[in-house]
Motif scaffolding. Sequence first.
Motif: not given
Length: 394
Positions: A89, A93, A114
């Motif tokens: 993640k 991101a 997100l």
Amino acid sequence: MDGKKSIWTPANVVTLIRICLVPVFVVALLSPWPAWFGLHDIISDQVKSLLAACVFILISCTDWIDGYLARSRGEVTDFGKLIDPLADKILVAAALLALVELQVLPSWPVLIILSREFIVSGVRMLAASKGIIIAASWYGKAKTVLQIVAIVMFLIKDTLALPTADAAIHSPLYIASWLVMLAALALTVISMVDYVSKAWPMIKGATEAEQEGEGQDDPACMRERIESMAEAVVREATDAHITISTAESLTGGMISTSLTSIPGSSSAFSGGVVSYATSLKAAALGVDEALLAERGAVDGTVAEQMALGVARLTSSDVAIAVTGIAGPGGAEPGKPVGTVFMGMCASGDAWVRELHLSGDRTQVRERTTLEALRELHAMIGRSAKDAGNRRAEP
């Protein structure tokens, strides 16, 4: 090592290295490092983006490496389960936000991705607080792969020096990049819906029995529950240095199969006996022949003796045994189809639990397997706690 597994396994070290490399990727993509080193005449912005894409691919490949190491070495840890998806993640991101910063990607796809992560993480935390395991589906794995592929394609797309905006829009790479990104966004939403739907009974405050009822006719859902609980049993038993064994009648080896399918199970699973025939219950497990003749195989005391017998046979710390009527025939007076007796044994003590399960033959056997794994997990927890209390005594 005082009975605890170290978190510093090779797989976890690789995962932590992946997280530490994320800032390297961001700096490689966003900073004017060619100018810092006097290389701006050699390395253009397009080349810099291409090099950053290579760094991103290298970091992404470590996800496969740490997963392989954890499974092959039997070193799946709670820390690894926490940090591995977190590393993915963080990487995704960071890359998406960097692409927005470069104005290569609009902000709305990033907002969708997100938002999904925040929602799923919140649901996961709620489930963990209730001791509930929600199995991940292939949707989540597929969306991560597509997100990574889409990011790489957008990074490479940014290296193309096209003369006009119209030429850029009609570029095959531009079209392919957006098609992959849209597919990734679709799976992002689908995986979120799948995860929330599995957790919905918990979210609305249903009891455990109600949670079991929702989706109980879905074979894939039941298999995921069994696999998740088997993994938890093996992990807890391995960490606590507790050995387990099984004696099975109606499940025909389903419990032991679910346990041995987990990598590293050999450190916790001593063995099992599939005693389908009444004569084998007496010969292999030491069940009293007079008891079998009087009450039959489907009986609580028989289940207790089966558990004691397999614990003695394998010298295991905890044992579980199941005997019952899976159907469609075989019902007896006072014992309808779905009647199951589950015998448990720990530290020489034995007790029994009676279940009445619904469904066809396969469903009764699967639900028995899941309940047996839950009982094993609870017994391991109690045994580990008792062992800790004994060590703490002066």
